[in-house]
Design an enzyme around this catalytic site. Structure first.
Site, mmCIF file in Angstrom:
data_model
loop_
_atom_site.group_PDB
_atom_site.id
_atom_site.type_symbol
_atom_site.label_atom_id
_atom_site.label_comp_id
_atom_site.label_asym_id
_atom_site.label_seq_id
_atom_site.Cartn_x
_atom_site.Cartn_y
_atom_site.Cartn_z
ATOM 1 N N ARG A 119 0.874 -1.176 0.000
ATOM 2 C CA ARG A 119 0.000 0.000 0.000
ATOM 3 C C ARG A 119 0.910 1.224 0.000
ATOM 4 O O ARG A 119 1.972 1.206 0.637
ATOM 5 C CB ARG A 119 -0.910 0.018 1.239
ATOM 6 C CG ARG A 119 -2.033 -1.015 1.214
ATOM 7 C CD ARG A 119 -3.071 -0.733 0.141
ATOM 8 N NE ARG A 119 -4.163 -1.696 0.103
ATOM 9 C CZ ARG A 119 -4.269 -2.705 -0.768
ATOM 10 N NH1 ARG A 119 -3.330 -2.892 -1.682
ATOM 11 N NH2 ARG A 119 -5.307 -3.518 -0.742
ATOM 12 N N HIS A 173 -1.890 0.046 -9.934
ATOM 13 C CA HIS A 173 -2.437 -0.936 -8.981
ATOM 14 C C HIS A 173 -2.909 -2.210 -9.706
ATOM 15 O O HIS A 173 -4.086 -2.558 -9.671
ATOM 16 C CB HIS A 173 -3.605 -0.320 -8.182
ATOM 17 C CG HIS A 173 -3.823 -1.014 -6.859
ATOM 18 N ND1 HIS A 173 -4.030 -0.351 -5.690
ATOM 19 C CD2 HIS A 173 -3.869 -2.337 -6.529
ATOM 20 C CE1 HIS A 173 -4.194 -1.206 -4.693
ATOM 21 N NE2 HIS A 173 -4.097 -2.429 -5.189
HETATM 22 P P1 NAP Z 1 -0.789 -11.525 5.194
HETATM 23 O O1 NAP Z 1 -0.905 -12.954 4.811
HETATM 24 O O2 NAP Z 1 -1.603 -11.007 6.321
HETATM 25 O O3 NAP Z 1 0.778 -11.306 5.533
HETATM 26 C C1 NAP Z 1 1.258 -10.108 6.038
HETATM 27 C C2 NAP Z 1 2.745 -10.263 6.339
HETATM 28 O O4 NAP Z 1 3.236 -9.018 6.828
HETATM 29 C C3 NAP Z 1 3.025 -11.303 7.428
HETATM 30 O O5 NAP Z 1 4.234 -11.974 7.164
HETATM 31 C C4 NAP Z 1 3.157 -10.442 8.667
HETATM 32 O O6 NAP Z 1 3.969 -11.021 9.685
HETATM 33 C C5 NAP Z 1 3.844 -9.227 8.090
HETATM 34 N N1 NAP Z 1 3.633 -8.066 8.944
HETATM 35 C C6 NAP Z 1 2.480 -7.424 9.228
HETATM 36 N N2 NAP Z 1 2.704 -6.408 10.078
HETATM 37 C C7 NAP Z 1 4.033 -6.409 10.338
HETATM 38 C C8 NAP Z 1 4.876 -5.621 11.152
HETATM 39 N N3 NAP Z 1 4.395 -4.596 11.889
HETATM 40 N N4 NAP Z 1 6.177 -5.918 11.189
HETATM 41 C C9 NAP Z 1 6.675 -6.960 10.470
HETATM 42 N N5 NAP Z 1 5.934 -7.741 9.661
HETATM 43 C C10 NAP Z 1 4.615 -7.463 9.609
HETATM 44 O O7 NAP Z 1 -1.048 -10.560 3.941
HETATM 45 P P2 NAP Z 1 -0.929 -10.921 2.393
HETATM 46 O O8 NAP Z 1 -2.097 -11.690 1.933
HETATM 47 O O9 NAP Z 1 0.423 -11.492 2.146
HETATM 48 O O10 NAP Z 1 -1.065 -9.449 1.745
HETATM 49 C C11 NAP Z 1 -0.159 -8.400 2.058
HETATM 50 C C12 NAP Z 1 -0.668 -7.093 1.499
HETATM 51 O O11 NAP Z 1 -0.525 -7.060 0.072
HETATM 52 C C13 NAP Z 1 -2.158 -6.823 1.681
HETATM 53 O O12 NAP Z 1 -2.453 -6.379 2.989
HETATM 54 C C14 NAP Z 1 -2.424 -5.752 0.652
HETATM 55 O O13 NAP Z 1 -2.197 -4.486 1.197
HETATM 56 C C15 NAP Z 1 -1.355 -6.023 -0.411
HETATM 57 N N6 NAP Z 1 -1.972 -6.419 -1.697
HETATM 58 C C16 NAP Z 1 -1.702 -5.670 -2.792
HETATM 59 C C17 NAP Z 1 -2.265 -6.007 -4.014
HETATM 60 C C18 NAP Z 1 -1.953 -5.208 -5.249
HETATM 61 O O14 NAP Z 1 -2.541 -5.442 -6.305
HETATM 62 N N7 NAP Z 1 -1.041 -4.252 -5.205
HETATM 63 C C19 NAP Z 1 -3.099 -7.132 -4.118
HETATM 64 C C20 NAP Z 1 -3.347 -7.871 -2.975
HETATM 65 C C21 NAP Z 1 -2.782 -7.502 -1.763
HETATM 66 P P3 NAP Z 1 3.563 -12.411 10.418
HETATM 67 O O15 NAP Z 1 3.829 -13.501 9.363
HETATM 68 O O16 NAP Z 1 4.472 -12.519 11.558
HETATM 69 O O17 NAP Z 1 2.098 -12.298 10.759
#
Ligand code: NAP
Length: 316
Positions: free
Chosen positions: A231, A279
């Site tokens: 984001r 995006h």
């Molecule tokens: P997820 O499964 O919830 O994984 C989030 C990761 O970030 C986890 O490894 C988590 O750690 C880590 N994390 C969160 N807060 C943290 C912090 N304060 N310090 C260190 N690590 C932290 O999410 P996801 O499905 O992979 O998606 C990630 C993001 O991608 C989404 O939230 C969205 O914003 C973005 N996204 C973008 C698009 C696009 O088209 N650009 C599409 C889809 C998603 P832990 O493993 O320890 O919990």
């Protein structure tokens, strides 16, 4: 047998797109009645226990008295989480293998773009410069993934399979085949200092807003590149521009921004060291998303158990 309570569809999408969503959802759940909120009768609103949403107005959710949970059609739900601060109703985000595959593909594609020096060759072409640049093998290229969750882990696996060295950062300690993992502030500094390409895939939360600021960008390896697929506000835009302007970072591939669509007067548009994407790194595939939602709804109907959702205290 009595018909199940209707499911409400709440989106801010243009009518045609919302109709497309409705058609896919209806096809995936032939036994369910799915009604767009504005078409729902008062008795349907009163009975509705499940809402399927895409960027809904949170006030619309709180106006459904029996709502038990909310299924998002999007993987990122930070706006919804921020505007429903007491954790009610529970929010289930989209975890779709097709979206995960698409994001991993995007990470690999843009990693190759940077590893094969494409921004530099593009600039050379514009100036009619014929000059071969040194080739850097994947095995000599370290990619640091900031956020090793559903998307980051799969992207890491694809990079490993393509021969890159991969390091990944998460909130809690984690192990992943072939990946040097780390956590905590020291872990992030190590990752930033060791990576030729940093890929940002953390959710936007109170803990990650402004995560990549001037201080942390300064510890990145000189000449490294940044990819932000998470984001916009995870990276401080002004600090990134400074790091690119003074050449400390070589390039940034940006798919997400503080304001979207990116305003015409943003310096990112014209910056020679920036690739702007609208995006598109991992758009929701409606058909596969509808199948995932259908499985969640069926499991809830069968067991009464709400699928695992967002932990509002940590924000993701
Ligand atoms: P997820 O499964 O919830 O994984 C989030 C990761 O970030 C986890 O490894 C988590 O750690 C880590 N994390 C969160 N807060 C943290 C912090 N304060 N310090 C260190 N690590 C932290 O999410 P996801 O499905 O992979 O998606 C990630 C993001 O991608 C989404 O939230 C969205 O914003 C973005 N996204 C973008 C698009 C696009 O088209 N650009 C599409 C889809 C998603 P832990 O493993 O320890 O919990």
């Amino acid at each position: 047998m009595t018909a199940p309570d209707p499911i409400t569809l709440i989106t801010d999408l243009p009518d045609e797109e919302e109709a497309g969503c409705l058609a896919e959802l209806a096809a995936a759940m032939p036994g369910e009645r799915i009604v767009p909120l504005r078409a729902a009768r008062p008795d349907e609103r009163a009975r509705c226990t499940i809402a399927i949403v895409a960027r809904p107005d949170p006030a619309a959710l709180t106006a459904l008295p029996r709502l038990a949970w909310v299924q998002s059609l999007w993987a990122g739900v930070e706006q919804l989480v921020a505007r429903l601060p007491d954790g009610k109703p529970p929010v289930v985000r989209l975890v779709d293998p097709e979206l995960t595959r698409t994001m991993a593909e995007a990470v690999l594609a843009w990693t190759y773009y940077l590893q094969r020096d494409m921004p530099a060759y593009l600039a050379q072409q514009r100036s009619c410069v014929w000059q071969q640049r040194p080739y850097r093998k994947p095995a000599d290229t370290t990619v640091g993934i900031v956020g090793l969750g559903t998307l980051g882990s799969r992207a890491a696996e694809r990079l490993i399979d393509a021969g890159f060295r991969v390091t990944g950062w998460s909130r809690m300690p984690k192990t992943l085949r072939g990946v040097a993992t780390c956590h905590g502030e020291d872990g992030l500094a190590q990752l930033l200092g060791a990576s030729d390409i940093v890929v940002c895939l953390v959710p936007l939360t109170h803990g990650t807003r402004g995560l990549l600021d001037a201080r942390r960008l300064a510890v990145m390896k000189p000449g490294a590149a940044l990819v932000n697929f998470a984001r916009g506000p995870v990276v401080v835009a002004a600090d990134l521009l400074c790091a690119l302007d003074d050449g400390r970072l070589s390039h940034a591939v940006l798919d997400v921004f503080d304001v979207e669509p990116l305003p015409g007067n943003s310096p990112f548009w014209q910056h020679p060291s920036v690739t702007v994407l609208p995006h598109v790194s991992a758009p929701t595939d409606l058909r596969s998303a509808a199948a995932v939602v259908a499985r969640n709804v069926a499991a809830y109907r069968a067991t009464g158990r709400i699928p695992d959702g967002i932990d509002f205290s940590r924000g993701y």
